[in-house]
Scaffold this motif. Structure first.
Motif, PDB file in Angstrom:
ATOM      1  N   PHE A   1     -32.269  31.960 -31.822  1.00 41.61           N
ATOM      2  CA  PHE A   1     -30.980  31.267 -31.797  1.00 41.61           C
ATOM      3  C   PHE A   1     -31.177  29.770 -31.554  1.00 41.61           C
ATOM      4  N   LEU A   2     -32.064  29.427 -30.661  1.00 39.16           N
ATOM      5  CA  LEU A   2     -32.325  28.019 -30.369  1.00 39.16           C
ATOM      6  C   LEU A   2     -32.853  27.306 -31.613  1.00 39.16           C
ATOM      7  N   LYS A   3     -33.792  27.941 -32.318  1.00 38.67           N
ATOM      8  CA  LYS A   3     -34.352  27.318 -33.514  1.00 38.67           C
ATOM      9  C   LYS A   3     -33.306  27.178 -34.619  1.00 38.67           C
ATOM     10  N   LEU A   4     -32.490  28.205 -34.786  1.00 34.43           N
ATOM     11  CA  LEU A   4     -31.435  28.126 -35.799  1.00 34.43           C
ATOM     12  C   LEU A   4     -30.427  27.035 -35.463  1.00 34.43           C
ATOM     13  N   SER A   5     -30.153  26.847 -34.189  1.00 32.38           N
ATOM     14  CA  SER A   5     -29.219  25.795 -33.788  1.00 32.38           C
ATOM     15  C   SER A   5     -29.798  24.424 -34.083  1.00 32.38           C
ATOM     16  N   VAL A   6     -31.098  24.279 -33.859  1.00 38.81           N
ATOM     17  CA  VAL A   6     -31.748  23.005 -34.170  1.00 38.81           C
ATOM     18  C   VAL A   6     -31.737  22.759 -35.671  1.00 38.81           C
ATOM     19  N   ILE A   7     -32.042  23.796 -36.445  1.00 40.09           N
ATOM     20  CA  ILE A   7     -32.031  23.657 -37.901  1.00 40.09           C
ATOM     21  C   ILE A   7     -30.642  23.262 -38.389  1.00 40.09           C
ATOM     22  N   GLN A   8     -29.612  23.823 -37.756  1.00 38.95           N
ATOM     23  CA  GLN A   8     -28.243  23.497 -38.151  1.00 38.95           C
ATOM     24  C   GLN A   8     -27.943  22.016 -37.966  1.00 38.95           C
TER      25      GLN A   8
ATOM     26  N   VAL B   1     -41.561  25.850 -37.284  1.00 36.66           N
ATOM     27  CA  VAL B   1     -40.875  26.854 -38.092  1.00 36.66           C
ATOM     28  C   VAL B   1     -41.082  26.557 -39.561  1.00 36.66           C
ATOM     29  N   GLN B   2     -41.460  27.593 -40.331  1.00 38.10           N
ATOM     30  CA  GLN B   2     -41.509  27.477 -41.780  1.00 38.10           C
ATOM     31  C   GLN B   2     -40.122  27.768 -42.294  1.00 38.10           C
ATOM     32  N   LEU B   3     -39.429  26.742 -42.806  1.00 39.39           N
ATOM     33  CA  LEU B   3     -38.026  26.896 -43.162  1.00 39.39           C
ATOM     34  C   LEU B   3     -37.890  27.779 -44.386  1.00 39.39           C
ATOM     35  N   PRO B   4     -37.015  28.758 -44.355  1.00 34.72           N
ATOM     36  CA  PRO B   4     -36.752  29.572 -45.532  1.00 34.72           C
ATOM     37  C   PRO B   4     -35.833  28.834 -46.486  1.00 34.72           C
ATOM     38  N   ALA B   5     -35.604  29.442 -47.605  1.00 27.36           N
ATOM     39  CA  ALA B   5     -34.669  28.845 -48.566  1.00 27.36           C
ATOM     40  C   ALA B   5     -33.290  28.787 -47.941  1.00 27.36           C
ATOM     41  N   MET B   6     -32.651  27.631 -48.094  1.00 26.12           N
ATOM     42  CA  MET B   6     -31.381  27.419 -47.423  1.00 26.12           C
ATOM     43  C   MET B   6     -30.238  28.025 -48.237  1.00 26.12           C
ATOM     44  N   THR B   7     -30.039  29.322 -48.064  1.00 25.61           N
ATOM     45  CA  THR B   7     -28.919  29.982 -48.733  1.00 25.61           C
ATOM     46  C   THR B   7     -27.702  30.074 -47.834  1.00 25.61           C
ATOM     47  N   ASN B   8     -27.856  29.733 -46.588  1.00 23.13           N
ATOM     48  CA  ASN B   8     -26.732  29.783 -45.653  1.00 23.13           C
ATOM     49  C   ASN B   8     -26.148  28.391 -45.510  1.00 23.13           C
ATOM     50  N   PRO B   9     -24.878  28.180 -45.856  1.00 21.37           N
ATOM     51  CA  PRO B   9     -24.306  26.840 -45.759  1.00 21.37           C
ATOM     52  C   PRO B   9     -24.289  26.321 -44.348  1.00 21.37           C
ATOM     53  N   ALA B  10     -24.318  27.211 -43.363  1.00 18.39           N
ATOM     54  CA  ALA B  10     -24.325  26.736 -41.982  1.00 18.39           C
ATOM     55  C   ALA B  10     -25.614  26.037 -41.639  1.00 18.39           C
ATOM     56  N   LEU B  11     -26.726  26.360 -42.422  1.00 12.39           N
ATOM     57  CA  LEU B  11     -28.019  25.740 -42.149  1.00 12.39           C
ATOM     58  C   LEU B  11     -28.414  24.729 -43.203  1.00 12.39           C
ATOM     59  N   ASP B  12     -27.517  24.469 -44.125  1.00  9.92           N
ATOM     60  CA  ASP B  12     -27.841  23.548 -45.228  1.00  9.92           C
ATOM     61  C   ASP B  12     -28.047  22.147 -44.688  1.00  9.92           C
ATOM     62  N   LEU B  13     -29.149  21.527 -45.055  1.00 10.32           N
ATOM     63  CA  LEU B  13     -29.474  20.195 -44.553  1.00 10.32           C
ATOM     64  C   LEU B  13     -28.775  19.093 -45.311  1.00 10.32           C
ATOM     65  N   SER B  14     -28.041  19.450 -46.343  1.00  8.17           N
ATOM     66  CA  SER B  14     -27.433  18.403 -47.153  1.00  8.17           C
ATOM     67  C   SER B  14     -26.113  17.924 -46.606  1.00  8.17           C
ATOM     68  N   HIS B  15     -25.663  18.486 -45.480  1.00 10.20           N
ATOM     69  CA  HIS B  15     -24.409  18.022 -44.903  1.00 10.20           C
ATOM     70  C   HIS B  15     -24.529  17.997 -43.393  1.00 10.20           C
ATOM     71  N   ASP B  16     -23.670  17.223 -42.774  1.00  9.69           N
ATOM     72  CA  ASP B  16     -23.647  17.103 -41.326  1.00  9.69           C
ATOM     73  C   ASP B  16     -22.771  18.180 -40.745  1.00  9.69           C
ATOM     74  N   ASP B  17     -23.009  18.435 -39.518  1.00  7.39           N
ATOM     75  CA  ASP B  17     -22.202  19.375 -38.742  1.00  7.39           C
ATOM     76  C   ASP B  17     -21.550  18.609 -37.628  1.00  7.39           C
ATOM     77  N   ASP B  18     -20.351  18.987 -37.320  1.00  4.99           N
ATOM     78  CA  ASP B  18     -19.625  18.263 -36.269  1.00  4.99           C
ATOM     79  C   ASP B  18     -19.979  18.732 -34.888  1.00  4.99           C
ATOM     80  N   ASN B  19     -20.910  19.660 -34.821  1.00  4.68           N
ATOM     81  CA  ASN B  19     -21.280  20.163 -33.499  1.00  4.68           C
ATOM     82  C   ASN B  19     -22.679  19.666 -33.189  1.00  4.68           C
ATOM     83  N   GLY B  20     -22.776  18.778 -32.267  1.00  6.92           N
ATOM     84  CA  GLY B  20     -24.051  18.179 -31.986  1.00  6.92           C
ATOM     85  C   GLY B  20     -24.717  18.657 -30.737  1.00  6.92           C
TER      86      GLY B  20
END
Length: 772
Positions: free
Chosen positions: A278-285, A303-322
């Motif tokens: 969970f901690l790693k996924l939160s950082v990736i987010q 972490v070896q990043l998997p293919a970003m099929t989850n929009p919550a983990l997509d690096l192409s956009h920002d998240d409002d939760n920091g």
């Protein structure tokens, strides 16, 4: 092989060393998410769920584009920090909240659809709150929920014995309020398990439970999901205990970070525990943020990043939760707030399967009350009253006490009113002794003392003073309510005034007059003294004429007061106010009783739990109407007995219609109490609203003052208040004796009935659409 489990890997091996082939089953469950599964294989589907909906704890919960699939027969662990939307999502699944957009499919249909059983008996729901009646025993609690789900008492007793052993609960006769916190949580879990539902939703069921019992509960959950007959969705603070789940969904900030089997997550993110995942996924987010901490860099490198099929983990956009926060780690500030940009790489979600149509007959559309629901609800209400017998005695006895106080305190003429007298006919010796001699017969001596004797007969206390100024000063200091002044030649002047007739000089007229100065600051006392001084004078004149063998009618005002058509010659304010007071007592006690009961149930989560179990808002209202109507009947009986039998208030009409109108008004008060309880969120607000409505109704309904005396702007709206027409109707029955056929009488019944419909409709709509 059972049709429901066809295609599943085996659940047991020969030596039973591994009761469940978890790994194989997890692979199968994962494979079902990539295609449109059949209705038999899916218990819950959520597609593109989007909801901006706040809860009391977190008013800013946002579910953003969630895709969630729970295969039938799986244990699904829903994990995330507090406030991330877990409970909100569960509320949407059970049909208690609605999505702004998206779809939810539960057990073959959409929540709330006809015949879906959701909300209803196909779901077992354990909320975060205890949501149980503390005054009930363990057995009574399980009987109540068992009856709600359509079970008979024998089946409930059998299941109770099993659950007591499984959850290590004490004797079934123990009251819920006497259980420890952990035992109450287990009791709440037992209420969800009692009817063996198809879908079991547990919101943090193992909080406060020791590790050994926690493992026992998880073993039981694994056992009931073996053959696909039960599906479990569970949220928990103990993230590592979900290792036994077939699949887990990690949520953060209203979004899914991952939805995989525990083993796949550990292997994919090279973690030793799910907390690390969970901690790693939160950082990736948060990798799209402009600023990164050293912790984030270490995690990303590891972490070896998997293919970003989850929009919550997509690096192409920002998240409002920091921030990474909650149960899974300390607050770690990742970046400054940024805009929430929509990812261009969102994978289209699989569509939901078609909704199963439940067969229903024409009569089903007219069944608004289910017998087993009403049986459980009415039994619950009566049991609560029995367990709170002191409160119920107070509730029943309070209107009687209020009626007694009203009849003893309101409407009676004041007695012992002090009057200061400056009588210049008295000598200093008589004045010192406070004596005023009275001469009987046709004698014109000391007529002032003779008049004062008639005044004393009207319960007025007379005190003599030497001068006029002393008498006036006593009134100014509040020691007396009025001052009377007699001239030194009052008796002679009064006789001369009679003999001279039209030729009476002004000096004789002035001397024969009784000078009166009253304290009119109190309207009631001032008006009564004004009346008594005049009535005493008329009695005084008639007595002298009678003693002198003359017709007493000569001394009367030439107005013949005949017996009134309605009422008494001397109006009684008690009779005037009694109808309004009786209706007000019954109305507002019903308001207090119903609003308090409903607010308490909702605040403790009991109301929400009942609604999820399939009970409708109309059934809840109807059950309270039945039980509290009986209480109101006792109240009404005692009020009317004390009013008309003990204190003998005026009753010229039919007692039957008096009883009917009072009961109908009490029912109206109950419905108003339902509106208050459904509209507010806590007991304090309910109390404020009830008190706030009390004074306007009292002042504007003609209870203590006639509507004809109100300001023109208030006259019209006052006719539309709940007690206005009913008060006038009851007054017409008791004071005038009018029958029900008279429009002034039946309009009160019609008006009250309309208000009952308005309040009931408002209550049902509020229960249906007001969430939280």
């Amino acid at each position: 092989m059972d049709a429901e489990t066809e295609g599943l890997p085996p659940v047991e091996n020969e030596n039973n060393s591994n009761p469940i082939d978890i790994h194989a089953r997890r692979k199968w469950f994962k494979s079902q998410q990539s295609t449109v599964a059949t209705r038999r294989q899916q218990a819950v589907c959520v597609r593109r769920a989007h909801k901006i909906y706040g809860t009391k704890k977190n008013p800013n919960v946002i579910l953003d584009g969630l895709n969630m699939t729970v295969p039938k027969g799986a244990i699904y662990g829903l994990l995330g920090a507090s406030g991330c939307g877990k409970t909100t999502l569960l509320s949407c699944i059970v049909g208690r909240r609605r999505l702004n957009s998206g779809e939810i499919w539960v057990l073959g249909g959409r929540p709330g659809s006809k015949g879906s059983g959701v909300p209803g008996p196909r779901i077992g729901y354990m909320p975060q709150e205890i949501a149980l009646y503390g005054e009930f025993t363990i057995r009574e609690t399980l009987i109540y929920f068992g009856w709600i789900y359509g079970m008979n008492t024998d089946d409930v007793d059998e299941k109770t014995d099993f659950l007591l052993k499984l959850l290590q609960l004490p004797n079934a006769s123990r009251f819920v309020k006497n259980l420890s916190g952990g035992q109450q949580r287990r009791m709440s879990l037992a209420a969800a398990l009692i009817h063996e539902p198809e879908l079991l939703i547990l919101d943090e069921p193992t909080v406060g439970v020791d590790p050994v019992l926690r493992q026992t509960i998880w073993d039981y959950l694994v056992d009931i999901t073996k053959f696909g007959k039960t599906t479990v969705i569970v949220t928990t603070h103990y993230i590592d205990e979900t290792r036994q789940a077939h699949m887990i969904g990690l949520m953060r900030g209203g979004k899914f970070l991952a939805e995989e089997s525990p083993d796949d997550l550990l292997r994919q993110y090279h973690a030793d525990s799910l907390e690390d995942v969970f901690l790693k996924l939160s950082v990736i987010q948060n990798m799209g943020k402009r600023r990164r901490s050293s912790i984030a860099k270490e995690v990303i490198d590891a972490v070896q990043l998997p293919a970003m099929t989850n929009p919550a983990l997509d690096l192409s956009h920002d998240d409002d939760n920091g921030e990474i926060s909650g149960e899974f780690g300390d607050n770690i500030s990742m970046s400054s707030r940024g805009p929430d940009l929509t990812s261009p790489h969102v994978v289209a979600a699989t569509p939901l399967p078609p909704e199963e149509e439940a067969s229903s007959s024409c009569s089903d559309y007219f069944k608004i009350l289910k017998s087993h629901h009403m049986k459980a609800l009415i039994w619950k209400n009566f049991l609560w009253m029995w367990r709170n017998v002191g409160v119920m005695c107070f509730v029943i006895g309070l209107p009687v006490c209020q009626t007694i106080l009203f009849c003893l305190a309101i409407g009676h003429d004041p007695t012992g009113l002090q009057i200061a007298v400056s009588n210049h006919e008295l000598s200093e010796n008589l004045l010192a002794q406070q004596k005023c001699p009275i001469y009987k017969g046709c004698n014109a001596t000391m007529l002032s003392c003779r008049y004062l004797e008639f005044l004393k007969n009207r319960s007025v206390v007379v005190t003599h003073y030497a001068t006029d100024e002393e008498a006036y000063d006593v009134v100014r200091r509040g020691k007396a309510w009025g001052a009377l002044v007699f001239a030194h030649n009052y008796s002679e002047s009064l006789v001369d005034r009679t003999e001279y007739g039209q030729s009476t000089p002004d000096s004789v007229i002035d001397a024969s007059e009784l000078n009166v100065k009253l304290d009119m600051s109190n309207q009631q006392i001032g008006t009564l003294l004004y009346r008594d001084i005049q009535y005493a004078y008329l009695d005084f004149i008639e007595n002298i004429l009678k003693e002198c063998d003359q017709d007493p009618a000569v001394g009367r005002i030439p107005i013949a007061w005949k017996d009134p058509i309605y009422g008494d010659r001397i109006p009684n304010f008690t009779d005037f106010a009694a109808p309004g007071v009786q209706l007000t007592i019954i109305f507002f006690l019903s308001v207090a009783l119903t609003s308090g009961a409903m607010v308490i149930e909702r605040n403790e989560g009991i109301l929400e739990r009942c609604l999820v179990s399939g009970v409708t808002g109309f059934e809840i209202l109807a059950s309270h109407v039945v039980t509290q109507f009986l209480v109101m009947c006792f109240q009404t009986t005692l009020v009317l007995i004390f009013s008309f039998s003990v204190f003998e208030l005026t009753l010229r009409g039919d007692l039957f219609w008096v009883i009917m109108l009072v009961l109908e008004t009490g029912l109206c008060g109950m419905c108003f109490g339902f509106v208050i309880s459904c509209a507010v969120d806590n007991e304090r607000s309910a109390t404020y609203l009830a008190l706030g409505s009390f004074l306007p109704i009292i002042m504007l309904c003609g209870i203590i003052w006639p509507i004809e005396g109100m300001h023109p702007l208030l006259k019209f709206p006052s006719f539309f208040l709940p007690l206005t027409l009913s008060t006038e109707s009851l007054r017409s029955i008791t004071q005038r004796g009018w029958p029900i056929e008279d429009p002034h009488v039946y309009i009160g019944f019609i008006s009250t009935g309309i208000w009952i419909l308005i309040f009931l409709t408002g209550s049902i709509l509020l229960l249906k659409f007001k969430k939280g």
